[in-house]
Design an enzyme around this catalytic site. Structure first.
Site, PDB file in Angstrom:
ATOM      1  CG  ASP A 255      -2.069   1.042   1.067  1.00 36.24           C
ATOM      2  OD1 ASP A 255      -2.384   1.420  -0.083  1.00 36.24           O
ATOM      3  OD2 ASP A 255      -2.628   1.454   2.089  1.00 36.24           O
TER       4      ASP A 255
ATOM      5  CE  LYS B  38      -2.780   4.918   1.297  1.00 37.62           C
ATOM      6  NZ  LYS B  38      -4.233   4.644   1.250  1.00 37.62           N
TER       7      LYS B  38
ATOM      8  CG  ASN C 229       0.344   4.534   3.799  1.00 43.82           C
ATOM      9  OD1 ASN C 229      -0.365   5.101   4.621  1.00 43.82           O
ATOM     10  ND2 ASN C 229      -0.095   3.528   3.070  1.00 43.82           N
TER      11      ASN C 229
ATOM     12  CG  ASP D  70      -1.147   2.367   7.079  1.00 39.38           C
ATOM     13  OD1 ASP D  70      -1.336   1.179   7.389  1.00 39.38           O
ATOM     14  OD2 ASP D  70      -2.073   3.152   6.826  1.00 39.38           O
TER      15      ASP D  70
ATOM     16  CB  THR E 273      -4.468   3.324  -2.860  1.00 37.60           C
ATOM     17  OG1 THR E 273      -4.493   3.153  -1.431  1.00 37.60           O
ATOM     18  CG2 THR E 273      -5.329   4.504  -3.239  1.00 37.60           C
TER      19      THR E 273
END
Length: 699
Positions: free
Chosen positions: A125, A127, A130, A143, A163
Site C-alpha cells: 500500500d 502511497k 503512508n 502504515d 490504492t
C-alpha cells in the site's frame, strides 16, 4: 497509557485515531495509534495484530519504528516514533517538488523498500499518505496494515490490496503478483512528487482501470536522463520488464545512496532466483490462476433467485440516458522499445501536453483501439491530480457492525422526515449530519425498515414542494460528497447477502480496489419479505433519480458496481418480469440507458451485466421479448430506448447474442401499441435499427 501524556490528535480513520503524545520518562514525542475493538470482526483484529507483529521486527532508519504495543479490553494501542510532517501535506502546499529534492526522498524510499524486500516483506500500500518526514526531512514508510510477510515457500500473492491510483497493472487484472508490484507503486509516487499527480489519475475507477491497462505514460522532458530512466524502469506494465533490485542498486539515480541494513532472511526477495526457485514460482503462479477460475465458477453457482415488489415514491427520470549518464539514457531508450506502455510496432507521434506549467511529450500510438474516445480527456485527467482529495482516495466500503436499535432509529428518522417535509433541510445540507443518516446503509444489522426510512428521507427534497433550486443544488453536492449512491448500492448487497454466510470479513476492512469481493451467497427468493421488496424498490428509484440529475452520481454508480461486483444481482433483477412489481426493472433500465447515453466509455458495465455467467438454473437470461411484451407500458417504453443505446454502444457480437427474429418482430409490433409514448419509443427504435445489418439479417 500512564507512561504517556497525550498532547493532541494527529489524525482519524476507519481504524481509530492517532495521537501525538509525550513519553513522561524521557520527554520525547511519540505517536499513539488507538484501535477500537468494538464492532470489529475476528479477521480485522487478526489483521491489526499481524500489522503489529510485522512492524515490531522492522528496524531501519527509513521506516517508522514501533516502540511498543498493548491491548486493553476494548482497544489495541500501538506506540511508534513521531514524525514531524506528512508528505501529502508538503505536496498539498507546493503541488510538486524539484528533482533534487525528490531524489533525496527516493534514496530514502528505495532504502526502506530494499530492507523490506530483503526480509521478504511486501508493503502493498505504498502511497504518499503512508510516507512521513522527520525533523531532518528524512522520509520514512509507515502504515503496514496491508503488509505481508512472505514465507520462504511463497513466491506470489493473489489477494488484492492497495490504492487504485498506485496499483500495479497485474493487480488491476487480478493476476498473481510479487515484490515488483511495490516497485510500480514506488514509480507512481516518484512521478507524483515530480509532476503533482500520479501517472494515471481520474475520478472514475472504471476510467482508471482502462488507463492503467492500456494507456502509455506521459514522460516529462525537463527531468534528467537518469531520473527518466529510473522512472521508466519502475513503471513497466509488464512486471517481468521492471528493474530488478540488482539493477536498481546500480542505477546512477540512486547508486551509492542506499542504506543497506543486514537482513535476517535466508532467501531475500532482492536476490536473483535460482532455476529451481524460478520453476517453483511459475508453478505457483499457474496454480493461483487455476484456483481463481475455480472460485469464479463457484461464485457463479452460488447466486440464488430473488425479486422485489411494492409501491414507491414517484419521481420522474429521463428516458435517455540519462560514462553512467549515457548508459542510463541508452537503457531508457531500450526500455521505451520494450515497454508495453508503448507497443513495439506502433507508430508514434509526439504531442506536447502540459501539467502544472511543465511540458510533456505524449507518445501516441495507433493501437489505442476503443480508448481513442478518452484522448480528449488526457490533459484534464492528469490535472485532476492537483485535487488532493480524489474520490478514489475516499471511495471505501467499510462495514459498520455496531448493533443498531431499530425502534430508536425509526423514531429518529420519522422525526427527521417530518422536519424535512416542513422545510427544515439542514440535516441534508450538511455533510456531517447526512453522513449520520447514511450510516445504516453500510450496517448489515440494519433492518429493511430502517433502510427504507433512510431512503425515503433522502428522497423527500425531490418530491415535496417549496424546495428552492439553491437548496437542491446544495443537497446534491452533499449527496455526492457522502457517496449516497455507492452506499445505496452497498445496502442492496448487504440486504440480499445470506446472513448465514460468514462473508462479512471480506467487507469489513476498507476496499480501495476496483476488483470484486470474494464469493458470497445470497438469500433465496422465498426468504425475501414484502418489506425487503419495498426497500429494494425505494433504493433503485432514488438511484435512478440521482443519476439523471448529475453525471457525478452516474460515475459513482458505475464505480460501486465494479467495486462491489454486483453484475449478477443487476441481471437478476432484470429477469423478474413476471412479478407484480416491475418498478425495479424499469428503474434499472433507466439507469443503464442513462449510463450508455452519458458515459459510453463505461458501457462495459452493460456487457458484464447481461453476459454474467448463469450456471444457476433458477436464474433466467435477460429476455427483451418479455420486457417488450409486459403489461407495464413504462417498461415497454424504456426497453425500446435501452435497445437504441445498446445498439450504439455495444460490440456487434454482443448485440447478436440478444437479437433474433422474435425481438425484431416484437419491437415492430410496438409501433402499433395503444400507448402513445410506447409507440413513439418503438418508432424511434425501429428507425434507428432498421439500417443495421444484423436487423436486416434476421427473418
Amino acid at each position: 497509557m500512564e507512561k504517556y501524556e497525550v498532547i493532541g490528535t494527529l489524525g482519524e480513520g476507519s481504524f481509530g485515531r492517532v495521537y501525538k503524545a509525550k513519553q513522561r520518562s524521557s520527554g520525547s514525542f511519540v505517536a499513539l495509534k488507538v484501535i477500537s475493538k468494538r464492532g470489529r470482526s475476528v479477521k480485522e483484529l487478526k489483521g491489526f495484530r499481524r500489522e503489529c507483529e510485522i512492524q515490531r521486527d522492522l528496524h531501519h532508519p527509513n521506516i517508522i519504528q514501533m516502540l511498543d504495543s498493548f491491548e486493553t479490553e476494548n482497544e489495541i494501542v500501538v506506540i511508534t516514533e513521531f514524525a514531524h510532517k506528512e508528505l501529502t501535506g508538503v505536496l498539498g502546499k507546493v503541488g510538486y517538488l524539484s528533482e533534487d529534492k525528490v531524489q533525496k526522498i527516493v534514496w530514502d524510499l528505495v532504502s526502506a523498500l530494499y530492507y523490506l524486500h530483503s526480509n521478504r516483506v511486501l508493503h502493498r500500500d505504498l502511497k504518499p499518505q503512508n510516507i512521513l518526514l522527520d525533523i531532518n526531512n528524512a522520509a520514512k514508510l509507515c502504515d503496514f496494515g496491508f503488509a505481508r510477510n512472505m514465507s520462504t515457500g511463497t513466491h506470489v500473492l493473489t489477494s488484492i490490496k492497495g490504492t487504485p491510483l498506485y496499483m500495479a497493472p497485474e493487480l488491476i487484472d487480478e493476476q498473481p503478483y510479487d515484490y515488483t508490484a511495490d516497485l510500480w507503486s514506488l514509480g507512481c509516487i516518484i512521478y507524483e512528487l515530480l509532476m503533482g499527480s500520479p501517472p494515471f489519475c481520474t475520478a472514475s475507477i472504471l476510467h482508471l482501470i482502462r488507463l492503467i491497462r492500456h494507456e502509455q505514460i506521459q514522460w516529462p522532458t525537463f527531468l534528467s536522463d537518469n531520473c527518466i530512466s529510473f522512472l521508466k524502469g519502475l513503471l513497466q506494465k509488464n512486471p517481468l520488464k521492471r528493474l530488478t533490485w540488482e539493477e536498481i542498486l546500480e542505477h546512477p539515480f540512486v547508486k551509492g545512496h542506499i542504506i543497506i541494513v543486514t537482513n535476517t532472511s535466508a532467501q531475500p526477495l532482492t536476490r536473483p532466483l535460482s532455476p529451481n526457485t524460478s520453476h517453483a514460482k511459475e508453478q505457483q503462479r499457474k496454480e493461483s490462476i487455476k484456483n481463481k477460475l475455480v472460485k469464479i465458477s463457484s461464485k457463479n453457482n452460488e447466486v440464488q433467485e430473488q425479486t422485489t415488489s411494492c409501491k414507491p415514491i414517484k419521481m420522474k427520470t429521463s428516458k435517455q440516458s540519462d560514462s553512467s549518464s549515457i548508459e542510463a539514457n541508452k537503457k531508457s531508450l531500450n526500455q521505451d522499445s520494450q515497454n508495453n506502455n508503448v507497443p513495439e510496432n506502433s507508430t508514434k507521434n509526439t504531442t506536447p501536453s502540459n501539467i502544472n506549467g511543465k511540458t510533456l511529450i505524449v507518445e501516441e500510438n495507433s493501437l489505442n483501439l476503443n480508448l481513442k474516445k478518452d484522448n480528449s480527456k488526457n490533459t484534464e485527467t492528469v490535472n485532476l491530480g492537483n485535487q488532493r482529495k480524489s474520490s478514489l482516495n475516499t471511495f471505501n466500503f467499510i462495514e459498520d457492525n455496531q448493533p443498531i436499535e431499530t425502534d430508536e432509529w425509526i423514531v429518529f428518522l420519522t422525526k427527521t422526515i417530518q422536519e424535512v417535509i416542513n422545510g427544515e433541510m439542514i440535516s441534508l445540507t450538511q455533510s456531517t449530519q447526512t453522513n449520520v443518516l447514511v450510516s445504516p446503509l453500510k450496517n448489515p444489522n440494519a433492518s429493511p425498515k430502517v433502510i427504507s426510512f433512510v431512503t425515503r428521507l433522502l428522497s423527500i427534497p425531490f418530491v415535496v414542494k417549496g424546495v428552492t433550486s439553491s437548496c437542491l443544488l446544495e443537497i446534491r453536492k452533499v449527496y455526492s460528497e457522502v457517496k449516497v449512491v455507492p452506499n445505496l448500492v452497498y445496502a442492496i448487497k448487504l440486504l440480499l447477502r445470506d446472513s448465514g454466510n460468514d462473508s462479512s470479513s471480506d467487507t469489513t476492512s476498507p476496499i480501495n480496489s476496483p476488483l470484486p469481493l470474494s464469493a458470497e451467497r445470497y438469500r433465496r427468493l422465498s426468504e425475501l419479505t414484502n418489506e425487503d421488496f419495498q426497500t429494494l424498490e425505494y433504493i433503485f428509484m432514488l438511484i435512478a433519480h440521482l443519476v439523471h440529475l448529475d453525471d457525478e452520481f452516474l460515475i459513482q454508480f458505475c464505480d460501486a458496481v465494479v467495486v462491489l461486483s454486483i453484475y449478477l444481482l443487476m441481471k437478476l433483477f432484470l429477469s423478474f418480469t413476471y412479478k407484480t412489481s416491475i418498478r425495479i426493472v424499469t428503474d434499472i433500465l433507466a439507469v443503464l440507458t442513462r449510463l450508455m447515453s452519458r458515459l459510453p466509455e463505461n458501457s462495459d458495465v452493460i456487457e458484464k451485466t447481461l453476459l454474467s455467467s448463469v450456471d444457476n438454473q433458477e436464474m433466467k437470461q435477460v429476455n427483451f421479448v418479455d420486457l417488450m411484451r409486459h403489461s407495464d407500458s413504462l417498461l415497454r417504453e424504456r426497453t425500446c430506448y435501452f435497445l437504441i443505446w445498446f445498439s450504439r454502444t455495444q460490440q456487434l457480437n454482443v448485440i447478436k447474442m440478444f437479437w433474433n427474429f422474435t425481438v425484431k418482430d416484437t419491437l415492430e409490433a410496438l409501433v402499433y401499441d395503444s400507448i402513445e409514448t410506447v409507440r413513439n419509443a418503438a418508432e424511434y427504435a425501429v428507425s434507428e435499427l432498421k439500417n443495421k445489418d444484423y436487423y436486416k439479417e434476421v427473418k
